[in-house]
Design an enzyme around this catalytic site. Structure first.
Site, PDB file in Angstrom:
ATOM      1  N   VAL A   1     105.830  87.011  57.045  1.00 34.76           N
ATOM      2  CA  VAL A   1     105.691  85.704  56.418  1.00 34.76           C
ATOM      3  C   VAL A   1     104.480  84.947  56.956  1.00 34.76           C
ATOM      4  O   VAL A   1     103.939  84.052  56.296  1.00 34.76           O
ATOM      5  CB  VAL A   1     106.984  84.883  56.628  1.00 34.76           C
ATOM      6  CG1 VAL A   1     107.148  84.504  58.101  1.00 34.76           C
ATOM      7  CG2 VAL A   1     107.031  83.642  55.742  1.00 34.76           C
ATOM      8  N   LYS A   2     104.015  85.321  58.151  1.00 32.70           N
ATOM      9  CA  LYS A   2     102.929  84.595  58.810  1.00 32.70           C
ATOM     10  C   LYS A   2     101.585  84.747  58.114  1.00 32.70           C
ATOM     11  O   LYS A   2     100.661  83.969  58.382  1.00 32.70           O
ATOM     12  CB  LYS A   2     102.811  85.042  60.269  1.00 32.70           C
ATOM     13  CG  LYS A   2     104.064  84.815  61.110  1.00 32.70           C
ATOM     14  CD  LYS A   2     104.358  83.353  61.305  1.00 32.70           C
ATOM     15  CE  LYS A   2     105.477  83.148  62.331  1.00 32.70           C
ATOM     16  NZ  LYS A   2     105.723  81.732  62.608  1.00 32.70           N
ATOM     17  N   ASP A   3     101.463  85.735  57.229  1.00 30.19           N
ATOM     18  CA  ASP A   3     100.207  85.878  56.481  1.00 30.19           C
ATOM     19  C   ASP A   3      99.886  84.606  55.706  1.00 30.19           C
ATOM     20  O   ASP A   3      98.725  84.199  55.584  1.00 30.19           O
ATOM     21  CB  ASP A   3     100.303  87.040  55.483  1.00 30.19           C
ATOM     22  CG  ASP A   3     100.325  88.396  56.160  1.00 30.19           C
ATOM     23  OD1 ASP A   3     100.268  88.444  57.402  1.00 30.19           O
ATOM     24  OD2 ASP A   3     100.393  89.406  55.443  1.00 30.19           O
TER      25      ASP A   3
END
Length: 453
Positions: free
Chosen positions: A43-45
């Site tokens: 999700v950090k993208d």
């Protein structure tokens, strides 16, 4: 032709997948937002791109600059993708509790990785918070991301993740459940969803050793709650600015063991190979089951890929060492079955004490059986040897028979573990297991403790 101009354009629009077997006891539709479909597998993208683009826009990040960030690994991966595409250098500061896979992946995509100790205060100069800030001050033309207090983090999820979930559920979502670390995901998604429907409940998953749950419920930042934990990616010993507690309806805490066990269950029962925080989310979801009704639509977010935990939660030895592997230990043979082929280290009566000490160091053991031509006749352990040395500095040159204690008790492979445990006393720290054919294996207190579930 249908193609993306670069890998960053593939971020987002991750699938929503119905969970079945693992949530069978929950009377609601449970959907997983599987963020491992992002190119950096987490999700950090999303927020990595947003934070960099916002920093470029206001001049904090200049062409050819160096990006510096303290990360548990996933944000670093997202930043690395953007850095490659846009031509920046990247330094990732990571704590030593993070998986080796995360560190190796970061190096593979060109990041310089600096490893810091976990068990220090955030203000300690060795902490990954402090080291990140120091490196940013010392490195020319650099920008310190600070995902914890960088509000572009939560804004990315307000602009992207929240709208995706709302659209994918056709506005029918009633609950959003997610692990809380920097707070960007829960706050950004929570803000968007509550603007659409104030009745949607936002639940945060916390871990033991973190301050979030108690602070949310009492407003007290209790430093006594802070201690080292194994679960990665959720929980904190600080209060990041990205955590908007006013948007969160409640927290539930999940143990390290439950998080690890349920991470494996997701793979085995749903065929979804995701990371440690996903296991925590599913166990947290089950702990909250009384809050869900049959017509509810519950969305749980799976942060990252299981590939980053192959050496940890998906490794039987790692799980077993921590007592996380759900095995039925009832007999002596169950305790030793995974190392039954190891040679039993012994020392002979006429050997010197120095030989026993050398063997303890070499094999990293604390107890050694003593033998002569007739079999087991005694034992030595590091505590006795230490006491002997204090009393007589020349003890190292004495024969073992002069300092040895009583021989360790011997049991059969099928001896119940309860009976084995009773043989451990203040005077006895080990038990030998008769394997047959003249071979034996040793069980220590550490082995017994490791088998406790």
């Amino acid at each position: 032709m249908d193609f993306s101009n670069n890998i960053l354009e593939t971020i987002g629009n991750t699938p929503l997948v119905k969970l079945n077997k693992i949530v069978a006891e929950i009377d609601a539709l449970v959907l997983a937002k599987v963020e491992t479909f992002n190119p950096g597998n987490s999700v950090k993208d999303r927020m990595a791109v947003k934070m960099i683009e916002d920093a470029e826009a206001d001049g904090r990040l200049k062409p050819g600059g160096t990006i510096i960030e303290g990360t548990s690994g996933n944000t670093g991966m997202g930043l690395a993708l953007v850095a490659i595409v846009k031509g920046y250098k990247l330094i990732c500061v990571i704590s030593d509790k993070q998986s080796k896979e995360k560190m190796d992946i970061l190096r593979a995509v060109g990041a310089k990785v600096v490893v810091c100790p976990t068990d220090v205060e955030p203000t300690d100069p060795r902490s990954y918070y402090s080291v990140s800030k120091r490196l940013a001050e010392e490195t020319p033309n650099s920008w310190y991301v600070n995902q914890y207090d960088n509000m572009s983090n939560s804004l990315a999820h307000y602009e992207q993740t929240g709208p995706e979930i709302w659209k994918q559920t056709d506005g029918k979502i009633t609950h959003f459940v997610v692990g809380v670390g920097t707070g960007g995901t829960i706050s950004g998604v929570g803000k968007y969803l509550k603007e659409k429907n104030p009745n949607i409940k936002i639940w945060g998953i916390d871990t033991y050793g973190s301050v979030f749950k108690k602070y949310h419920e009492t407003g007290i930042f209790d430093e006594n709650e802070i201690y080292s934990y194994i679960t990665e990616g959720i929980g904190e010993d600080i209060l990041p600015k990205n955590v908007d507690f006013s948007l969160i309806d409640g927290f539930t805490k999940v143990t390290d063991k439950d998080a690890a066990v349920y991470t494996r269950k997701i793979a085995l029962e749903e065929a979804i190979f995701v990371g440690n925080s996903a296991g925590a989310c599913i166990k947290g979801l089950l702990q909250l089951k009384e809050h869900f009704k049959p017509d509810d639509v519950v969305v749980v977010l799976f942060h990252d890929s299981g590939s980053r935990y192959v050496g940890k939660m998906f490794n039987d030895d790692w799980m077993r060492e921590r007592g996380f592997l759900e095995e039925n230990v009832t007999k002596a043979e169950d305790v030793i079955k995974d190392h039954i082929d190891k040679e039993l280290i012994v020392v002979r009566t006429e050997e010197l004490v120095s030989h026993a000490i050398e063997r303890m160091r070499k094999y990293k053991i604390s107890q050694i059986p003593v033998v002569d031509i007739n079999g087991f006749v005694g034992s030595v352990d590091e505590t006795d040897l230490f006491r002997s040395y204090v009393a007589d500095k020349n003890v190292a040159e004495k024969p073992i028979k002069d300092v040895m204690g009583k021989p360790f008790p011997i049991v059969k492979l099928g001896t119940p573990i309860e009976e084995v445990s009773k043989l451990f006393t203040k005077e006895n720290d080990a038990v030998l297991v008769d394997l047959g054919n003249g071979h034996h294996h040793i069980i220590t207190k550490y082995d017994i403790i490791g088998s406790i579930k």
